[in-house]
Design an enzyme around this catalytic site. Structure first.
Site, PDB file in Angstrom:
ATOM      1  N   GLU A  32       0.723  -1.305   0.017  1.00 61.52           N
ATOM      2  CA  GLU A  32       0.005   0.025   0.091  1.00 61.52           C
ATOM      3  C   GLU A  32       0.951   1.278  -0.051  1.00 61.52           C
ATOM      4  O   GLU A  32       2.166   1.450   0.705  1.00 61.52           O
ATOM      5  CB  GLU A  32      -0.878   0.020   1.207  1.00 61.52           C
ATOM      6  CG  GLU A  32      -1.962   1.157   1.394  1.00 61.52           C
ATOM      7  CD  GLU A  32      -2.567   1.320   0.403  1.00 61.52           C
ATOM      8  OE1 GLU A  32      -3.220   0.400  -0.047  1.00 61.52           O
ATOM      9  OE2 GLU A  32      -2.763   2.491  -0.293  1.00 61.52           O
ATOM     10  N   CYS A  87       5.938   4.986   9.335  1.00 58.66           N
ATOM     11  CA  CYS A  87       6.506   4.228   8.076  1.00 58.66           C
ATOM     12  C   CYS A  87       7.916   4.553   7.919  1.00 58.66           C
ATOM     13  O   CYS A  87       8.966   3.641   7.749  1.00 58.66           O
ATOM     14  CB  CYS A  87       5.642   4.517   6.929  1.00 58.66           C
ATOM     15  SG  CYS A  87       3.956   4.119   7.416  1.00 58.66           S
TER      16      CYS A  87
END
Ligand code: UGA
Length: 433
Positions: A152, A261
């Site tokens: 993603e 992230c």
């Protein structure tokens, strides 16, 4: 299609919302009763522009369901997305325990052919581990499932748009059958299809996030030098960015990259490299420059206050790791506050953030919470802009300065014109200008 999605963090919940909105029957599995109860009312549990509305719309249309039960969600699902966290371990390696635990739980509920696709960011080789677990430990027959890697690329703050219309859809599979199912599911979603094998798909995700992080550190490294040689980093990077081969995106200097992230994925790729005997020197430097970015700001604080920090009040504008999110994971603001407190324990820190205050109150105890940027400035000797929220972009600088003990402003995101800031009465420092 019927889909099951395990996990309701940014990736799981946004994926669920988007595929439900496209008309699919989506079942989201969680493991906390209270959270599932809230999700059933349309509360996303975190701040993400537009998400609540899409959740509510699809809950009402009964295309979106939340459950604690794999048994309820799995039967009949053509695709199961694993979208649980892979936080870093102390050594930087990605912790795969949640991903593998989920695979073990969902396995026994698969009765008909299902594609088990991983959306969690996982090191190369993890999907094969999932396959092994499903066939050997769970005993699932080969013809009942295929694995796939579907990384993603959504960003917090623009997650819905990024998922509805991404630049690319990466589908890593071992055969055409699984690929066809995923292609069918993604039909209404725009973006170039990258159809590849599992290891490549897993690597595309890490390669993307680590390159973004590298660009940010590159900009910061140049900014440190620009400060010393009297050059203007914004003009340097403007000049660089006009070259179409280079562009300007992710070349904005500041206080370093944060979030759940980029830091985690850089560390994880370094760790994968180490495992395979590859020295990821560039990425080691990316991380080092990233912590230097916070130190650089601390040095500016000392400089602007003439080294006299004792008993001073400093106001921090922006706590979230970037605008349009209430996420504080790896937020540079937290590192900055921690470092300032270590440097001078008598410092008083006032903070304000448009949406991250509720989350901040859970972890930041020794600070004063303000209701606005102006209230933060009152009686402060220095204001530091840490997160470039829109509402900080056009502050009335004269009003901001009016209530301050000393008119010092450090713009950690270069959002003000230095001339304007100085004209408004500020002693002004920014990054690399
Ligand atoms: C990042 C990637 O951009 C997404 O593509 C990816 O899907 C996601 O991680 C993920 O792996 O889930 P995100 O963490 O939401 O998304 O944040 P970004 O918008 O990429 O920003 C990351 C950090 O870099 C922020 O702290 C931001 O302030 C900083 N940054 C970004 C800069 O300091 N300068 C820049 O020029 C750009």
């Amino acid at each position: 299609m019927k889909l099951a999605i395990i996990g309701h963090g940014y990736v799981g919940l946004v994926t669920a919302a988007v595929f439900a909105d496209l008309g699919n029957d989506v079942w989201v599995v969680g493991r906390t009763k209270e959270k599932i109860a809230k999700l059933k009312t349309g509360d996303p549990l975190f701040f993400e522009p537009g998400l609540e509305e899409v959740l509510k719309r699809n809950l009402k249309a009964e295309r979106l369901h939340f459950t604690l039960s794999y048994h309820e969600a799995l039967p009949g699902a053509q695709v199961v997305f694993i979208a649980v966290g892979t936080p870093p371990k102390a050594n930087g390696e990605a912790d795969l325990s949640s991903v593998l635990a989920v695979a073990e739980k969902l396995g026994p509920e698969i009765k008909k052919y299902t594609v088990v696709a991983c959306k969690s960011t996982v090191p190369v080789g993890t999907n094969l581990q999932i396959k092994k677990l499903l066939s050997q430990k769970v005993g699932l027959a080969k013809d009942k499932f295929d694995i796939a890697s579907c990384p993603e690329f959504l960003r917090e703050g623009t997650a819905l748009g990024d998922t509805f219309s991404p630049d690319r859809v990466v589908i890593g599979t071992e055969n055409k059958k699984a690929e066809a199912v995923l292609l069918e599911l993604h039909k209404p979603i725009s973006g170039v299809r990258v159809l590849t094998n599992i290891a490549t798909a897993e690597m595309i995700k890490y390669a993307s996030n680590t390159l973004l992080a590298t660009k940010v550190s590159y900009a910061n490294m140049l900014a440190f030098l620009a400060d010393k040689v009297g050059a203007d980093i914004e003009q340097i990077l403007y000049g660089v960015g006009l070259d179409k081969r280079l562009g300007r995106k992710y070349l904005h200097p500041g206080i370093g990259f944060g979030g759940s992230c980029l830091p985690k994925d850089v560390k994880a790729l370094i760790s994968t490299g180490r495992k395979y005997g590859e020295d990821m020197k560039l990425l080691e430097a990316v991380m080092a420059i990233n912590s230097q970015a916070v130190d650089n700001l601390v040095t500016k604080v000392q400089y602007i206050l003439g080294g006299k920090l004792a008993d001073k009040t400093i106001g921090i504008l922006g706590l979230s790791f970037k605008p349009d999110t209430d996420d504080l994971r790896e937020a540079p603001s937290l590192k900055l506050i921690e470092k300032l407190k270590i440097l001078e324990p008598s410092l008083k820190i006032k903070v304000y953030d448009p949406v991250a205050m509720t989350n901040a109150k859970k972890i930041l105890k020794d600070v004063i919470y303000s209701k606005s940027a102006y209230e933060t400035a009152e009686n402060s000797s220095l204001i530091i802009i840490v997160t470039e929220w829109n509402e900080f972009r056009q502050l009335d600088l004269r009003k901001l300065a009016a209530g301050m003990k000393a008119k010092n402003l450090i713009d950690g995101r270069n959002i003000y014109d230095p001339k304007l800031a100085k004209k408004s009465g500020f002693n002004y420092l920014s990054i690399g200008r």
